[in-house]
Design an enzyme around this catalytic site. Structure first.
Site, mmCIF file in Angstrom:
data_model
loop_
_atom_site.group_PDB
_atom_site.id
_atom_site.type_symbol
_atom_site.label_atom_id
_atom_site.label_comp_id
_atom_site.label_asym_id
_atom_site.label_seq_id
_atom_site.Cartn_x
_atom_site.Cartn_y
_atom_site.Cartn_z
ATOM 1 N N ASN A 1 0.867 -1.170 0.000
ATOM 2 C CA ASN A 1 0.000 0.000 0.000
ATOM 3 C C ASN A 1 0.908 1.225 0.000
ATOM 4 O O ASN A 1 1.494 1.555 1.024
ATOM 5 C CB ASN A 1 -0.900 -0.026 1.243
ATOM 6 C CG ASN A 1 -1.711 1.247 1.400
ATOM 7 O OD1 ASN A 1 -1.793 2.053 0.471
ATOM 8 N ND2 ASN A 1 -2.303 1.436 2.570
ATOM 9 N N LYS B 1 0.131 4.296 -0.347
ATOM 10 C CA LYS B 1 -0.473 5.519 0.208
ATOM 11 C C LYS B 1 -0.170 6.710 -0.714
ATOM 12 O O LYS B 1 -0.151 6.553 -1.923
ATOM 13 C CB LYS B 1 0.003 5.723 1.648
ATOM 14 C CG LYS B 1 -0.167 4.447 2.497
ATOM 15 C CD LYS B 1 0.060 4.637 3.948
ATOM 16 C CE LYS B 1 -0.117 3.302 4.664
ATOM 17 N NZ LYS B 1 -0.102 3.411 6.098
ATOM 18 N N HIS C 1 -9.510 1.674 4.408
ATOM 19 C CA HIS C 1 -8.274 1.805 5.176
ATOM 20 C C HIS C 1 -8.516 2.746 6.360
ATOM 21 O O HIS C 1 -9.274 3.710 6.245
ATOM 22 C CB HIS C 1 -7.150 2.346 4.285
ATOM 23 C CG HIS C 1 -5.816 2.266 4.964
ATOM 24 N ND1 HIS C 1 -5.411 3.191 5.895
ATOM 25 C CD2 HIS C 1 -4.831 1.338 4.887
ATOM 26 C CE1 HIS C 1 -4.215 2.843 6.351
ATOM 27 N NE2 HIS C 1 -3.845 1.724 5.754
ATOM 28 N N GLU D 1 -6.864 5.062 7.553
ATOM 29 C CA GLU D 1 -6.584 6.480 7.277
ATOM 30 C C GLU D 1 -7.772 7.136 6.581
ATOM 31 O O GLU D 1 -8.052 8.322 6.790
ATOM 32 C CB GLU D 1 -5.289 6.597 6.453
ATOM 33 C CG GLU D 1 -4.069 6.321 7.333
ATOM 34 C CD GLU D 1 -2.883 5.697 6.627
ATOM 35 O OE1 GLU D 1 -2.819 5.750 5.387
ATOM 36 O OE2 GLU D 1 -2.013 5.143 7.332
ATOM 37 N N GLU E 1 -5.822 -4.594 10.323
ATOM 38 C CA GLU E 1 -4.742 -3.634 10.574
ATOM 39 C C GLU E 1 -5.043 -2.863 11.854
ATOM 40 O O GLU E 1 -5.817 -1.887 11.831
ATOM 41 C CB GLU E 1 -4.641 -2.641 9.411
ATOM 42 C CG GLU E 1 -4.345 -3.285 8.078
ATOM 43 C CD GLU E 1 -3.716 -2.288 7.103
ATOM 44 O OE1 GLU E 1 -2.599 -2.548 6.668
ATOM 45 O OE2 GLU E 1 -4.332 -1.253 6.820
ATOM 46 N N GLY F 1 2.401 2.122 10.779
ATOM 47 C CA GLY F 1 3.460 3.130 10.692
ATOM 48 C C GLY F 1 4.164 3.433 11.990
ATOM 49 O O GLY F 1 4.888 4.418 12.096
ATOM 50 N N SER G 1 3.002 -2.268 10.301
ATOM 51 C CA SER G 1 4.430 -2.412 10.633
ATOM 52 C C SER G 1 5.016 -3.772 10.263
ATOM 53 O O SER G 1 5.911 -4.272 10.948
ATOM 54 C CB SER G 1 4.683 -2.089 12.110
ATOM 55 O OG SER G 1 4.392 -0.721 12.360
HETATM 56 P P1 PGA Z 1 2.684 0.189 7.575
HETATM 57 O O1 PGA Z 1 1.253 0.491 6.932
HETATM 58 O O2 PGA Z 1 3.164 -1.134 7.010
HETATM 59 O O3 PGA Z 1 3.557 1.343 7.139
HETATM 60 O O4 PGA Z 1 2.506 0.117 9.053
HETATM 61 C C1 PGA Z 1 0.334 -0.552 6.707
HETATM 62 C C2 PGA Z 1 -0.934 -0.005 6.104
HETATM 63 O O5 PGA Z 1 -1.377 1.067 6.530
HETATM 64 O O6 PGA Z 1 -1.535 -0.628 5.211
#
Ligand code: PGA
Length: 247
Positions: free
Chosen positions: A10, A12, A93, A95, A163, A169, A208
Site C-alpha cells: 500500500n 499511500k 483503510h 486512514e 490492521e 506506521g 508495521s
Molecule cells: P505500515 O502500513 O506497514 O507502514 O505500518 C500498513 C498499512 O497502513 O496498510
C-alpha cells in the site's frame, strides 16, 4: 486447506514516475515467487504507467466511489480504476475511515461496487489502541467485518486486511498470540456470515510488517498474507517480505 498467500503493498500518497523501476523490480520478484500472490496499491496517477511498465503484474487503487459516475469531485469509480489497469482496490483503510470519516456502510458500498465491477476488494478493519486497552478489540473488529462485508462476498472477490490502527506506521505489532486470536475471530465471523465460503476469504495482517517480522506474522494460523505500507516502497525492503510468505 491453506489459502495461497497474498502480499500486497500500500503505497499511500507516495510514488512518482521516478519510482517505476522499484515497481518493475517488485513485479520481477513476483514472477519468481509464483506460489505467493503479490500486488501493489498505488496512487491513482501511477496505475496506468505502472501497468505499462510491468505488464501482467497486479496493480490496484487505494479507494473507489460506489457510484458509477456523477457529481463526486475528486473521486474515482471502479470502471475508471479498471480502465487505468487496476485489478484490485483497497477500501476502508483506517486512514480513510479517520481522515475522510468513512463508515463501515460506506466501505461496504465501495466493496460491493468493486465486486460488481470485478475488482478484488481488500477491506480493511482494525481497532484503535484505546479500544484494545479497553478489551474491546475483538468485538470492534468483528463488528467492522459484519458491517463492511458485502452479503455476497466470496473468496475470489474480497480479502479482509486486519490492521490494528496503533500498529500502522509505528513499528509496533501485536503479539503473535493476539494476531492469532483476532484472525481466528475474523474467520469465525466470516463463516457465520457466509457459511463454508468464509473459509475461502483471505485474511491479511497489516501494520508495521517488515522483513524482520514477516516470517513470524505470515505463518500464524489464518494469516493468509500481509498488507504492507512503508516497507513496500522499496523493492529491497519488500522482496524479503514476499520471500517470507513462502511455505
Ligand atoms: P505500515 O502500513 O506497514 O507502514 O505500518 C500498513 C498499512 O497502513 O496498510
Amino acid at each position: 486447506m491453506a489459502l495461497k498467500k497474498l502480499v500486497a503493498g500500500n503505497w499511500k500518497m507516495n510514488g512518482r514516475l521516478a519510482d517505476l523501476p522499484e515497481i518493475q523490480a517488485i513485479a520481477a520478484a513476483a514472477i519468481s515467487h509464483g506460489d505467493v500472490d503479490v500486488a501493489l496499491g498505488l496512487p491513482a496517477t501511477l496505475i496506468a504507467p505502472a501497468c505499462a511498465a510491468a505488464p501482467g503484474f497486479a496493480i490496484g487503487g487505494q479507494d473507489c466511489h460506489w457510484a458509477a459516475s456523477g457529481a463526486h469531485t475528486g473521486c474515482l469509480s471502479v470502471d475508471m480504476l479498471k480502465e487505468a489497469g487496476a485489478s484490485f482496490v483497497i477500501v476502508g483503510h483506517s486512514e480513510r475511515r479517520t481522515d475522510n470519516h468513512e463508515t463501515s456502510l460506506d466501505v461496504r458500498q465501495k466493496a460491493e461496487a468493486a465486486m460488481a465491477g470485478g475488482l478484488l476488494a481488500i477491506i480493511c478493519v482494525g481497532e484503535t489502541e484505546a479500544q484494545r486497552d479497553a478489551g474491546d478489540a475483538v468485538s470492534v473488529v468483528t463488528e467492522q467485518v459484519r458491517a463492511s462485508l458485502p452479503v455476497t462476498a466470496a473468496g475470489g472477490a474480497v480479502a479482509i486486511a486486519y490492521e490494528p490502527v496503533w500498529a500502522i506506521g509505528t513499528g509496533r505489532t501485536p503479539s503473535a498470540a493476539d494476531v492469532a486470536e483476532m484472525h481466528a475471530a475474523i474467520r469465525a465471523e466470516l463463516k457465520s456470515l457466509l457459511g463454508q465460503e468464509g473459509e475461502n476469504i483471505r485474511i491479511l495482517y497489516g501494520g508495521s510488517v517488515k522483513a524482520s517480522n514477516a516470517a513470524e506474522l505470515l505463518h500464524i494460523a489464518d494469516v493468509d498474507g500481509a498488507l504492507v505500507g512503508g516497507a513496500s516502497l522499496k523493492a529491497a525492503d519488500f522482496i524479503p517480505i514476499i520471500s517470507a510468505a513462502k511455505r
